[in-house]
Design a protein around this motif. Structure first.
Motif, PDB file in Angstrom:
ATOM      1  N   ALA B  81       9.602  -6.899   3.558  1.00  0.00           N
ATOM      2  CA  ALA B  81       8.537  -7.082   4.549  1.00  0.00           C
ATOM      3  C   ALA B  81       7.189  -6.630   3.999  1.00  0.00           C
ATOM      4  N   LEU B  82       7.200  -5.567   3.189  1.00  0.00           N
ATOM      5  CA  LEU B  82       5.946  -5.108   2.567  1.00  0.00           C
ATOM      6  C   LEU B  82       5.354  -6.214   1.705  1.00  0.00           C
ATOM      7  N   THR B  83       6.204  -6.876   0.968  1.00  0.00           N
ATOM      8  CA  THR B  83       5.736  -7.951   0.088  1.00  0.00           C
ATOM      9  C   THR B  83       5.254  -9.137   0.910  1.00  0.00           C
ATOM     10  N   GLU B  84       6.071  -9.527   1.906  1.00  0.00           N
ATOM     11  CA  GLU B  84       5.713 -10.699   2.730  1.00  0.00           C
ATOM     12  C   GLU B  84       4.435 -10.473   3.516  1.00  0.00           C
ATOM     13  N   ARG B  85       4.282  -9.265   4.036  1.00  0.00           N
ATOM     14  CA  ARG B  85       3.133  -9.005   4.910  1.00  0.00           C
ATOM     15  C   ARG B  85       2.051  -8.195   4.195  1.00  0.00           C
ATOM     16  N   GLN B  86       2.003  -8.379   2.892  1.00  0.00           N
ATOM     17  CA  GLN B  86       1.044  -7.677   2.050  1.00  0.00           C
ATOM     18  C   GLN B  86      -0.397  -7.885   2.515  1.00  0.00           C
ATOM     19  N   ASP B  87      -0.717  -9.102   2.962  1.00  0.00           N
ATOM     20  CA  ASP B  87      -2.098  -9.384   3.363  1.00  0.00           C
ATOM     21  C   ASP B  87      -2.545  -8.487   4.512  1.00  0.00           C
ATOM     22  N   ALA B  88      -1.652  -8.283   5.479  1.00  0.00           N
ATOM     23  CA  ALA B  88      -1.995  -7.420   6.611  1.00  0.00           C
ATOM     24  C   ALA B  88      -2.219  -5.979   6.153  1.00  0.00           C
ATOM     25  N   VAL B  89      -1.351  -5.526   5.227  1.00  0.00           N
ATOM     26  CA  VAL B  89      -1.492  -4.162   4.701  1.00  0.00           C
ATOM     27  C   VAL B  89      -2.823  -4.013   3.975  1.00  0.00           C
ATOM     28  N   LEU B  90      -3.125  -4.983   3.114  1.00  0.00           N
ATOM     29  CA  LEU B  90      -4.350  -4.880   2.318  1.00  0.00           C
ATOM     30  C   LEU B  90      -5.598  -4.979   3.206  1.00  0.00           C
ATOM     31  N   ALA B  91      -5.522  -5.782   4.256  1.00  0.00           N
ATOM     32  CA  ALA B  91      -6.675  -5.906   5.169  1.00  0.00           C
ATOM     33  C   ALA B  91      -6.920  -4.573   5.886  1.00  0.00           C
ATOM     34  N   VAL B 172       2.522   7.938   0.407  1.00  0.00           N
ATOM     35  CA  VAL B 172       3.374   8.990   0.965  1.00  0.00           C
ATOM     36  C   VAL B 172       4.071   8.495   2.236  1.00  0.00           C
ATOM     37  N   THR B 173       3.394   7.642   2.992  1.00  0.00           N
ATOM     38  CA  THR B 173       4.001   7.080   4.200  1.00  0.00           C
ATOM     39  C   THR B 173       5.311   6.360   3.851  1.00  0.00           C
ATOM     40  N   ILE B 174       5.237   5.509   2.849  1.00  0.00           N
ATOM     41  CA  ILE B 174       6.425   4.747   2.425  1.00  0.00           C
ATOM     42  C   ILE B 174       7.453   5.680   1.790  1.00  0.00           C
ATOM     43  N   ASP B 175       6.971   6.582   0.976  1.00  0.00           N
ATOM     44  CA  ASP B 175       7.834   7.507   0.245  1.00  0.00           C
ATOM     45  C   ASP B 175       8.680   8.347   1.211  1.00  0.00           C
ATOM     46  N   ILE B 176       8.014   9.023   2.155  1.00  0.00           N
ATOM     47  CA  ILE B 176       8.721   9.906   3.097  1.00  0.00           C
ATOM     48  C   ILE B 176       9.604   9.094   4.034  1.00  0.00           C
ATOM     49  N   ALA B 177       9.102   7.951   4.504  1.00  0.00           N
ATOM     50  CA  ALA B 177       9.918   7.123   5.402  1.00  0.00           C
ATOM     51  C   ALA B 177      11.193   6.684   4.691  1.00  0.00           C
ATOM     52  N   GLY B 178      11.068   6.279   3.429  1.00  0.00           N
ATOM     53  CA  GLY B 178      12.240   5.834   2.664  1.00  0.00           C
ATOM     54  C   GLY B 178      13.242   6.953   2.450  1.00  0.00           C
ATOM     55  N   LEU B 179      12.761   8.130   2.041  1.00  0.00           N
ATOM     56  CA  LEU B 179      13.649   9.275   1.804  1.00  0.00           C
ATOM     57  C   LEU B 179      14.359   9.683   3.090  1.00  0.00           C
ATOM     58  N   ASN B 199      -1.858   3.230   7.547  1.00  0.00           N
ATOM     59  CA  ASN B 199      -0.593   3.821   8.002  1.00  0.00           C
ATOM     60  C   ASN B 199      -0.054   3.121   9.252  1.00  0.00           C
ATOM     61  N   ALA B 200      -0.975   2.749  10.174  1.00  0.00           N
ATOM     62  CA  ALA B 200      -0.528   2.043  11.380  1.00  0.00           C
ATOM     63  C   ALA B 200       0.119   0.717  11.002  1.00  0.00           C
ATOM     64  N   ALA B 201      -0.489   0.006  10.054  1.00  0.00           N
ATOM     65  CA  ALA B 201       0.083  -1.278   9.612  1.00  0.00           C
ATOM     66  C   ALA B 201       1.447  -1.055   8.971  1.00  0.00           C
ATOM     67  N   LEU B 202       1.564  -0.022   8.134  1.00  0.00           N
ATOM     68  CA  LEU B 202       2.836   0.252   7.445  1.00  0.00           C
ATOM     69  C   LEU B 202       3.935   0.617   8.450  1.00  0.00           C
ATOM     70  N   VAL B 203       3.601   1.482   9.415  1.00  0.00           N
ATOM     71  CA  VAL B 203       4.616   1.915  10.384  1.00  0.00           C
ATOM     72  C   VAL B 203       5.090   0.724  11.214  1.00  0.00           C
ATOM     73  N   GLU B 204       4.169  -0.173  11.549  1.00  0.00           N
ATOM     74  CA  GLU B 204       4.544  -1.352  12.334  1.00  0.00           C
ATOM     75  C   GLU B 204       5.485  -2.251  11.516  1.00  0.00           C
ATOM     76  N   ILE B 205       5.169  -2.450  10.255  1.00  0.00           N
ATOM     77  CA  ILE B 205       6.002  -3.292   9.383  1.00  0.00           C
ATOM     78  C   ILE B 205       7.386  -2.667   9.195  1.00  0.00           C
ATOM     79  N   ILE B 206       7.410  -1.350   8.996  1.00  0.00           N
ATOM     80  CA  ILE B 206       8.697  -0.656   8.817  1.00  0.00           C
ATOM     81  C   ILE B 206       9.551  -0.817  10.081  1.00  0.00           C
ATOM     82  N   GLY B 207       8.928  -0.599  11.239  1.00  0.00           N
ATOM     83  CA  GLY B 207       9.659  -0.669  12.504  1.00  0.00           C
ATOM     84  C   GLY B 207      10.287  -2.034  12.723  1.00  0.00           C
ATOM     85  N   ALA B 208       9.516  -3.086  12.448  1.00  0.00           N
ATOM     86  CA  ALA B 208      10.035  -4.444  12.636  1.00  0.00           C
ATOM     87  C   ALA B 208      11.208  -4.709  11.691  1.00  0.00           C
TER      88      ALA B 208
END
Lengths: 461, 461
Positions: B81-91, B172-179, B199-208
């Motif tokens: 999902a990080l790869t697919e929704r990269q544009d949203a993260v980068l924006a 760190v958001t991705i790192d800690i969430a993954g661990l 971080n808000a974008a990352l948490v939303e992507i992780i949740g989905a």
């Protein structure tokens, strides 16, 4: 069957525990007038306690490299000195007991404070037994050789300086000092003021025996002379004290947890549940419940709440036997309906679900499923131990997975949750926290680890 | 040889770290005006954060019983999902970077905040690697059958609800969430306000991605919307949050250690020492020192102080090479005398002995023995790692025994003190405390244990 435990002053142990906390945390007694005693860490006291921590730290370095042979010899020397100098210990103790009596201390607390030749012999024997246990220090937790030839070992080493804050029980002085010595730690003691004379005599005897054995007398020190301010200084000595162990009732432990900046090993409170499942065998259930409630009601692994599946055929017989054995039942409405005609009971309130009675009382509730039992346990448990009595494999697995406590038992008495019973040797206490140690803590839990990394000039690529 | 690290804004990483802490702990920025933000836990915010901890707790129950297959599938789904929704993260990230630029944030901090397609790909790859590691949950630490037939097992279980407080670093958001996910824990994140959009974008992507994988989206939640008050509420949520992990500079970590009633895993600061013994080989010493100082100066396992035995023949050559590699030497008087003619140096003060430079600086002092080196280390070390370079067996053993740090090395670069290098897999951080975990922490350190005790009706005698 074991008769219900009664206290000489007619109070339950739980009630007395609170009084003990007050006594230990510096309520005025003739031996310790408030006039001269500050209530928080004053600068002078803090500096004096820090000076003691420096001496403890220096002693801890010598202890850390002491061999097991030297430490065991010292433990046996302390045991011998306790026996030889018993008269001095008993004289100091008689003074504490007399002061307590004049101050109106309860018979229960006086009994905990009191030493006699039999009890002193018991303390000496406990030290001898500690000497016979393996040394946790130096054992290798894991190790390997890396592809580049570097040898790794993670070995157990002492924590360093351990502090203990406890109530007016001279046996804890010997207990904690022995455990700390065996695990290579120096210890700083803050015993109850009501046992000040006894503790001072014990610390002096321990110190002399240590010196004779080639270990520093400073390995066991007391901050008792600084009263509450000394305890406050200990709790603030982060970096100087490596771990703080509160031993006593709930109020004492919670105060230390709340106020200490030093890491705390939280032991204790056990609001223990047993769930009687639909398929439970009546005879097994009765045996386990009687053992878990009656064998020693004043300890933390005693059951405090019985949850009954609404379809459990064994329930009435079990409740009948418990009531017959003198257990006071605190029941919800559905549990009341299961009681044989004429059985005395009281209605259960939230206070009953929450309470660690430590007496011949039992809260009893009815639920309709394992999940409902788990919900109740999640809401009220202190995370110590919970048990299921069942013949249903799926329910057993569901219960094991669903309980988030230090111990979960299937078809066994909760009284087994004890360091000695589980083969861990001497017990520091039962941890109800999740960090560092969970459940019964043995000598290994008074150690930390150190990575030892050896090479011949390797550098990182 | 690796060129000295320079920062785009000309400051050392250590200096920038402080700025990062201020930014992370809520210094006003355009994105987070002070007007609307309380500085301590206000009742409303506390209740809102507690409501989040309730959701985390419920999610943690589902996660605790999730199989490794399900958790690994979820980690891979997040990576995809990080790869697919990269544009949203980068924006979202571009917005944070722009706000930071307008607010005059340093180039160093902006660089840490900035994401680009390469960095996002790196985060996704890290999650894939985590999925390939063994699951710590369910492994049996120890077990036995007692003489009475009771079967004991102590098994690893997740801690439950893990919280992290860290700086404006989206990785760190991705790192800690993954661990946390891999070890079966729910996680509550408080990232730096300066990275709030990312971080808000990352948490939303992780949740989905979690929901698609059959795990609860609530397994990864953020309290970022509550600013500093949210961080304060997290630190006070003892019993609701099982462990709090601060990630960042010294000030951030010390603030959390001081203010949190939730148990903290303290990671980090490394004032690392290397002792060059009399018998040290010059070539080995040079290789190790250059590697330990220069390979990556901004990390905690880099050497910060070199202690030289007064009889060490290797010293002048080693110092010459360090100076030639661009290392700024802060020397005491005797060390100055060892420098080749014309070598630049500054006088070392107590600040130098105390400091974790995290830059191409090195404090250098001369001592007359291993014991004197140990005394210096005891006074100034942060308890991370210390090394000796020697060919003397007795001195090596004395050093190993005398150092009270997470790691002690003989003839190897301190850069090896790292979870990956030591074979522990993914690293949560390096603990400099003695409780729970000491040294590099892997996934197992995000678990606790549970005793499972099974019988057929046994009771205690």
């Amino acid at each position: 069957m074991i008769p219900p435990q009664t206290l000489q002053d007619g109070r339950t142990p739980a009630e007395s525990e609170d009084a003990a906390v007050q006594a230990a945390s510096g309520e005025p007694t003739a031996a310790e007038p408030t006039a001269g005693e500050p209530t928080t860490g004053e600068p002078d006291v803090t500096q004096a306690v820090y000076a003691l921590t420096d001496r403890s730290r220096a002693a801890s370095r010598l202890l850390a490299s002491a061999t097991r042979a030297v430490k065991d010899r010292a433990l046996r020397a302390v045991a011998a000195a306790l026996t030889e100098r018993q008269d001095a210990v008993l004289a100091a103790n008689a003074l504490d007991v007399e002061v307590g009596r004049v101050n109106g201390t309860s018979a229960y607390l006086l009994d905990r404070l009191n030493l006699d030749p039999t009890r002193v012999a018991g303390l000496a024997r406990a030290l001898e037994e500690l000497a016979a246990l393996p040394d946790p220090v130096g054992s290798t937790v894991r190790g390997q050789t890396l592809p580049n030839g570097i040898r790794l070992r993670q070995v157990r080493v002492p924590l360093g300086v351990v502090a203990a804050i406890y109530e007016a029980r001279p046996n804890v002085t010997i207990d904690i000092a022995g455990l700390a010595l065996k695990s290579g730690n120096a210890v700083l003691l803050r015993g109850g003021s009501a046992a000040a004379h006894t503790n001072a005599a014990l610390v002096e005897i321990i110190g002399a025996a240590l010196e004779e054995s080639g270990l520093p007398a400073d390995a066991v020190l007391s901050v008792d002379q600084y009263g509450r301010a000394g305890a406050a200084a200990l709790m603030g000595a982060r970096g100087r004290v490596d771990v703080l162990i509160p031993r006593g009732g709930r109020d004492l432990i919670q105060t230390v947890v709340r106020e200490s900046s030093v890491p705390v090993i939280e032991t204790g409170e056990g609001n223990v549940h047993i769930f009687l499942d639909e398929s439970a065998d009546a005879e097994m259930a009765t045996d386990i419940l009687l053992n878990a409630k009656i064998q020693r009601p004043s300890v933390c692994n005693t059951v405090e709440t019985l949850l009954i599946h609404s379809g459990a055929a064994a329930a009435p017989a079990v409740l009948d036997r418990l009531a017959g054995a003198g257990v006071r039942l605190h029941v919800d409405e559905r549990a009341k309906a299961l009681l044989p005609e004429g059985t005395a009971s009281e209605p259960a309130t939230d206070d009953d679900w929450a309470r660690e009675y430590m007496a011949l009382d039992l809260a009893v509730g009815v639920v309709d499923s394992v999940d409902e039992a788990l919900d109740h346990i999640r809401r009220w448990s202190t995370g110590h131990s919970e048990a299921i009595i069942t013949n249903d494999l799926a329910n057993s697995e569901r219960f094991i997975a669903g309980v988030d406590s230090a111990a979960v038992l299937v078809n066994a008495s909760t009284r087994f949750v004890d360091g000695g019973e589980l083969g861990l040797g001497a017990e520091v206490g039962i941890s109800t926290q999740k960090m560092h140690a969970r459940g019964p803590m043995g000598l290994a839990e008074l150690t930390t680890t150190k990575w030892i990394i050896q090479g011949e000039g390797q550098v990182r690529q």
